[in-house]
Motif scaffolding. Sequence first.
Motif, PDB file in Angstrom:
ATOM      1  N   LEU A 105       0.828  -1.212   0.000  1.00 57.63           N
ATOM      2  CA  LEU A 105       0.000   0.000   0.000  1.00 57.63           C
ATOM      3  C   LEU A 105       0.860   1.260   0.000  1.00 57.63           C
ATOM      4  CD1 LEU A 105      -2.751  -1.030   2.587  1.00 57.63           C
ATOM      5  CD2 LEU A 105      -2.992  -0.854   0.100  1.00 57.63           C
ATOM      6  N   LEU A 106       1.946   1.238   0.761  1.00 60.80           N
ATOM      7  CA  LEU A 106       2.828   2.403   0.821  1.00 60.80           C
ATOM      8  C   LEU A 106       3.442   2.683  -0.545  1.00 60.80           C
ATOM      9  CD1 LEU A 106       4.308   4.406   2.910  1.00 60.80           C
ATOM     10  CD2 LEU A 106       6.237   2.862   2.607  1.00 60.80           C
ATOM     11  N   LEU A 107       3.947   1.654  -1.209  1.00 61.44           N
ATOM     12  CA  LEU A 107       4.571   1.834  -2.523  1.00 61.44           C
ATOM     13  C   LEU A 107       3.565   2.342  -3.553  1.00 61.44           C
ATOM     14  CD1 LEU A 107       6.742  -1.430  -2.663  1.00 61.44           C
ATOM     15  CD2 LEU A 107       7.559   0.902  -2.261  1.00 61.44           C
ATOM     16  N   ALA A 108       2.330   1.829  -3.480  1.00 62.09           N
ATOM     17  CA  ALA A 108       1.327   2.170  -4.484  1.00 62.09           C
ATOM     18  C   ALA A 108       0.681   3.526  -4.259  1.00 62.09           C
ATOM     19  CB  ALA A 108       0.243   1.086  -4.529  1.00 62.09           C
ATOM     20  N   TYR A 109       0.751   4.062  -3.029  1.00 60.69           N
ATOM     21  CA  TYR A 109       0.082   5.328  -2.745  1.00 60.69           C
ATOM     22  C   TYR A 109       1.037   6.484  -2.437  1.00 60.69           C
ATOM     23  CZ  TYR A 109      -4.575   3.297  -2.866  1.00 60.69           C
ATOM     24  OH  TYR A 109      -5.742   2.711  -3.288  1.00 60.69           O
ATOM     25  N   THR A 110       2.313   6.206  -2.347  1.00 60.88           N
ATOM     26  CA  THR A 110       3.282   7.299  -2.120  1.00 60.88           C
ATOM     27  C   THR A 110       4.330   7.396  -3.227  1.00 60.88           C
ATOM     28  OG1 THR A 110       4.823   5.923  -0.839  1.00 60.88           O
ATOM     29  CG2 THR A 110       3.048   7.012   0.371  1.00 60.88           C
ATOM     30  N   GLY A 111       4.520   6.314  -3.989  1.00 58.49           N
ATOM     31  CA  GLY A 111       5.508   6.356  -5.059  1.00 58.49           C
ATOM     32  C   GLY A 111       6.937   6.232  -4.580  1.00 58.49           C
ATOM     33  N   LEU A 112       7.157   5.811  -3.346  1.00 58.40           N
ATOM     34  CA  LEU A 112       8.523   5.627  -2.871  1.00 58.40           C
ATOM     35  C   LEU A 112       9.216   4.537  -3.683  1.00 58.40           C
ATOM     36  CD1 LEU A 112       7.587   7.351  -0.447  1.00 58.40           C
ATOM     37  CD2 LEU A 112       8.857   5.782   1.044  1.00 58.40           C
ATOM     38  N   ARG A 113      10.499   4.730  -3.922  1.00 55.99           N
ATOM     39  CA  ARG A 113      11.293   3.681  -4.547  1.00 55.99           C
ATOM     40  C   ARG A 113      11.480   2.558  -3.530  1.00 55.99           C
ATOM     41  NH1 ARG A 113      13.665   8.640  -5.797  1.00 55.99           N
ATOM     42  NH2 ARG A 113      13.701   9.163  -8.027  1.00 55.99           N
ATOM     43  N   TRP A 114      11.774   1.362  -4.028  1.00 59.23           N
ATOM     44  CA  TRP A 114      11.961   0.221  -3.139  1.00 59.23           C
ATOM     45  C   TRP A 114      13.026   0.519  -2.087  1.00 59.23           C
ATOM     46  CZ3 TRP A 114      10.137  -4.237  -1.387  1.00 59.23           C
ATOM     47  CH2 TRP A 114      11.020  -5.126  -0.763  1.00 59.23           C
ATOM     48  N   GLY A 115      14.165   1.037  -2.519  1.00 55.58           N
ATOM     49  CA  GLY A 115      15.252   1.323  -1.591  1.00 55.58           C
ATOM     50  C   GLY A 115      14.886   2.373  -0.556  1.00 55.58           C
ATOM     51  N   GLU A 116      14.033   3.322  -0.945  1.00 58.37           N
ATOM     52  CA  GLU A 116      13.584   4.342   0.001  1.00 58.37           C
ATOM     53  C   GLU A 116      12.634   3.748   1.032  1.00 58.37           C
ATOM     54  OE1 GLU A 116      13.794   8.080  -3.193  1.00 58.37           O
ATOM     55  OE2 GLU A 116      11.874   7.102  -2.739  1.00 58.37           O
ATOM     56  N   ALA A 117      11.799   2.806   0.584  1.00 60.64           N
ATOM     57  CA  ALA A 117      10.826   2.193   1.491  1.00 60.64           C
ATOM     58  C   ALA A 117      11.507   1.296   2.515  1.00 60.64           C
ATOM     59  CB  ALA A 117       9.799   1.395   0.688  1.00 60.64           C
ATOM     60  N   ILE A 118      12.444   0.455   2.073  1.00 65.95           N
ATOM     61  CA  ILE A 118      13.079  -0.466   3.025  1.00 65.95           C
ATOM     62  C   ILE A 118      14.106   0.257   3.896  1.00 65.95           C
ATOM     63  CG2 ILE A 118      12.738  -2.423   1.485  1.00 65.95           C
ATOM     64  CD1 ILE A 118      15.746  -2.315   0.875  1.00 65.95           C
ATOM     65  N   GLY A 119      14.448   1.498   3.525  1.00 63.15           N
ATOM     66  CA  GLY A 119      15.370   2.282   4.339  1.00 63.15           C
ATOM     67  C   GLY A 119      14.679   3.159   5.363  1.00 63.15           C
ATOM     68  N   LEU A 120      13.341   3.155   5.354  1.00 63.17           N
ATOM     69  CA  LEU A 120      12.590   4.003   6.283  1.00 63.17           C
ATOM     70  C   LEU A 120      12.797   3.571   7.731  1.00 63.17           C
ATOM     71  CD1 LEU A 120       9.059   4.593   4.705  1.00 63.17           C
ATOM     72  CD2 LEU A 120      10.895   6.258   5.013  1.00 63.17           C
ATOM     73  N   ARG A 121      12.983   4.564   8.597  1.00 57.13           N
ATOM     74  CA  ARG A 121      13.032   4.331  10.039  1.00 57.13           C
ATOM     75  C   ARG A 121      11.725   4.825  10.656  1.00 57.13           C
ATOM     76  NH1 ARG A 121      17.682   1.251  11.325  1.00 57.13           N
ATOM     77  NH2 ARG A 121      19.195   1.684   9.664  1.00 57.13           N
ATOM     78  N   VAL A 122      11.411   4.305  11.794  1.00 59.19           N
ATOM     79  CA  VAL A 122      10.153   4.687  12.462  1.00 59.19           C
ATOM     80  C   VAL A 122      10.084   6.196  12.656  1.00 59.19           C
ATOM     81  CG1 VAL A 122       8.816   4.472  14.593  1.00 59.19           C
ATOM     82  CG2 VAL A 122       9.923   2.456  13.603  1.00 59.19           C
ATOM     83  N   GLY A 123      11.208   6.811  12.990  1.00 59.73           N
ATOM     84  CA  GLY A 123      11.231   8.254  13.199  1.00 59.73           C
ATOM     85  C   GLY A 123      10.967   9.060  11.947  1.00 59.73           C
ATOM     86  N   ASP A 124      11.005   8.417  10.771  1.00 59.85           N
ATOM     87  CA  ASP A 124      10.741   9.114   9.505  1.00 59.85           C
ATOM     88  C   ASP A 124       9.249   9.261   9.227  1.00 59.85           C
ATOM     89  OD1 ASP A 124      13.482   9.280   8.959  1.00 59.85           O
ATOM     90  OD2 ASP A 124      13.496   7.301   8.011  1.00 59.85           O
ATOM     91  N   VAL A 125       8.431   8.558   9.983  1.00 59.34           N
ATOM     92  CA  VAL A 125       6.982   8.547   9.749  1.00 59.34           C
ATOM     93  C   VAL A 125       6.288   9.455  10.760  1.00 59.34           C
ATOM     94  CG1 VAL A 125       4.905   7.121   9.578  1.00 59.34           C
ATOM     95  CG2 VAL A 125       7.132   6.190   8.886  1.00 59.34           C
ATOM     96  N   ASP A 126       5.654  10.512  10.251  1.00 58.69           N
ATOM     97  CA  ASP A 126       4.896  11.447  11.095  1.00 58.69           C
ATOM     98  C   ASP A 126       3.412  11.151  10.906  1.00 58.69           C
ATOM     99  OD1 ASP A 126       3.629  13.575  12.327  1.00 58.69           O
ATOM    100  OD2 ASP A 126       5.101  15.057  11.679  1.00 58.69           O
ATOM    101  N   LEU A 127       2.837  10.421  11.844  1.00 55.96           N
ATOM    102  CA  LEU A 127       1.440  10.005  11.717  1.00 55.96           C
ATOM    103  C   LEU A 127       0.469  11.161  11.887  1.00 55.96           C
ATOM    104  CD1 LEU A 127       1.625   6.655  13.724  1.00 55.96           C
ATOM    105  CD2 LEU A 127       1.356   6.910  11.251  1.00 55.96           C
ATOM    106  N   GLN A 128       0.844  12.169  12.657  1.00 54.14           N
ATOM    107  CA  GLN A 128      -0.055  13.311  12.872  1.00 54.14           C
ATOM    108  C   GLN A 128      -0.191  14.159  11.615  1.00 54.14           C
ATOM    109  OE1 GLN A 128       1.413  15.409  16.329  1.00 54.14           O
ATOM    110  NE2 GLN A 128       0.299  14.055  17.753  1.00 54.14           N
ATOM    111  N   ARG A 129       0.924  14.456  10.982  1.00 56.04           N
ATOM    112  CA  ARG A 129       0.899  15.279   9.763  1.00 56.04           C
ATOM    113  C   ARG A 129       0.698  14.444   8.505  1.00 56.04           C
ATOM    114  NH1 ARG A 129       5.500  17.460   8.424  1.00 56.04           N
ATOM    115  NH2 ARG A 129       4.506  19.100   7.187  1.00 56.04           N
TER     116      ARG A 129
END
Length: 377
Positions: A188-212
């Motif tokens: 779902l993340l790849l299909a709705y944000t357009g992140l590259r594979w390497g960008e998605a698997i490199g994400l850290r929890v601190g990179d995700v702002d659930l409020q904004r």
Amino acid sequence: MGSVESYPTSAGRRYRVRYRTPDHRQTDRRGFVTKRDAEMFLASVEVAKARGEYVNAGDARIALGDLGEVWLTQQTHLKPSSLRPLLIAWRVHVQPRWGAVRLSEVRHSDVQAWVSELSAARGATTVLRAYGVLAGVLDVAVKDRRVQSNPARGVNLPRKVRKEHRYLTHEQVHSLAGVSGEHRTLVLLLAYTGLRWGEAIGLRVGDVDLQRRRIAVSVNAVEVGPEIRLGTPKSHKRRSVPFPRLLETALREQTVGRGDDELVFAAADGLHMRRVRVSSGSRSWFKTALKEAGLDPMTLHDLRHTAASLSVSAGANVKAVQRMLGHASAAMTLDIYADLFDDDLDVVSDRLDEAYMRSSVGKVWAEPSSAVPQTGQ
């Protein structure tokens, strides 16, 4: 200025030209049959020195392979994922054919024959990459004043045909995610944000702002051979990518109870995921999910294309799509996804029709009515 002098040989009198190189070294060239040929050569040397175009014939005697190895070590501006294909192209295609050839012996016709032969056996991408390595090495030879011009430039190259993009609908995305098991949120993340594979698997929890509802993209984890290398995103620019509300719950569940430095999408060992399982005989989880969802074969990168398609269909303009995908320019986005904006052409024609109708109606109302002619008695 140099000098011309004659000397005897068993074949008759010959002429030698003595001159100084731009670095003031004394050198000569012999074997001219006529004095005029020797004088013409000397004149050409002096003109080349005056123009800064002088090439020392001795510098062109080195093998292309020697300069090629140096050229490869200088490509420090490239990311590891971009350098690796060049190294492979050099080792597999360029070095075996050209490594032992002297720079002075590389001919345009020979390069063309090599490209044509390679094109008959390999795809355009492989040919263009191998040619680019050879041409790049020879460009350095020109800049180093080893040869006067690059014999690789101007050859006929195969045309790279861009593959048709695969786009999924909302229904297909959710169907695919539903059969992806533990990878549902990733799909779902790849299909709705357009992140590259390497960008998605490199994400850290601190990179995700659930409020904004924002994702900070600053790391790209790329598989380079058996290793995963961390670097900046492809454009070297960090970006903030919005995600739709439908992803909020899934991402919350994916990150709950984890520290800011932990990976959002990690393998079983807690390290970065890989595209394909490494266990012998097993299939890619993505290919398995595609089959179970009844979808035609596609790549993980097609989910990035899907994100672009869904965004455009939702009314996003090209600038917004560019920022979301992290392209260097809007022109690049238009070049890659020109097919997504085909409907805009219909809008243009419709707007022209509407403008014409408004103009025509206004003109009719602006014209004075003509007098009605009187009939005779």
